[in-house]
Design a protein around this motif. Structure first.
Motif, PDB file in Angstrom:
ATOM      1  N   SER A   7       8.721   5.872  -1.771  1.00  0.00           N
ATOM      2  CA  SER A   7       8.434   7.138  -1.098  1.00  0.00           C
ATOM      3  C   SER A   7       6.936   7.347  -0.922  1.00  0.00           C
ATOM      4  O   SER A   7       6.481   7.785   0.143  1.00  0.00           O
ATOM      5  CB  SER A   7       9.035   8.298  -1.908  1.00  0.00           C
TER       6      SER A   7
ATOM      7  N   ARG B 194       5.750   5.019   1.802  1.00  0.00           N
ATOM      8  CA  ARG B 194       6.162   5.534   3.107  1.00  0.00           C
ATOM      9  C   ARG B 194       5.266   6.685   3.547  1.00  0.00           C
ATOM     10  O   ARG B 194       4.809   6.735   4.685  1.00  0.00           O
ATOM     11  CB  ARG B 194       7.611   5.993   3.064  1.00  0.00           C
TER      12      ARG B 194
ATOM     13  N   TYR C 212       2.860   6.677   6.952  1.00  0.00           N
ATOM     14  CA  TYR C 212       3.203   7.561   8.065  1.00  0.00           C
ATOM     15  C   TYR C 212       2.639   8.966   7.931  1.00  0.00           C
ATOM     16  O   TYR C 212       3.112   9.878   8.591  1.00  0.00           O
ATOM     17  CB  TYR C 212       4.723   7.637   8.218  1.00  0.00           C
TER      18      TYR C 212
END
Length: 79
Positions: free
Chosen positions: A65, A68, A72
């Motif tokens: 997480s 990620r 992004y």
């Protein structure tokens, strides 16, 4: 534009590395408790191995997480 995301990305990378360290420590404890118990097989070894396996899965999910979010994340808007 990349300068705006620099500190945030660095903190997210540090967080991901901490999650990864927690997952590695949990995997080591699972190995030590369940796969190759150095002290014999008491009643708590299986329960402890399951507990640390769950902690390891949670830590691996936290690591992914954070990675990620690092990849992004959007830059903060300045008004």
């Amino acid at each position: 534009m990349n300068a705006d995301r620099g500190p945030t990305r660095l903190l997210l990378l540090a967080q991901a590395l901490l999650w990864l360290a927690a997952a590695a420590a949990s995997a080591l404890l699972v190995y030590w408790l369940y796969v190759d118990p150095a002290y014999g097989m008491p009643w708590s070894a299986k329960t402890g191995a399951v507990l640390f396996a769950l902690v390891g899965i949670y830590a691996a999910a936290g690591c992914l997480s954070s990675l990620r979010d690092m990849m992004y994340s959007r830059p903060t808007r300045r008004v």
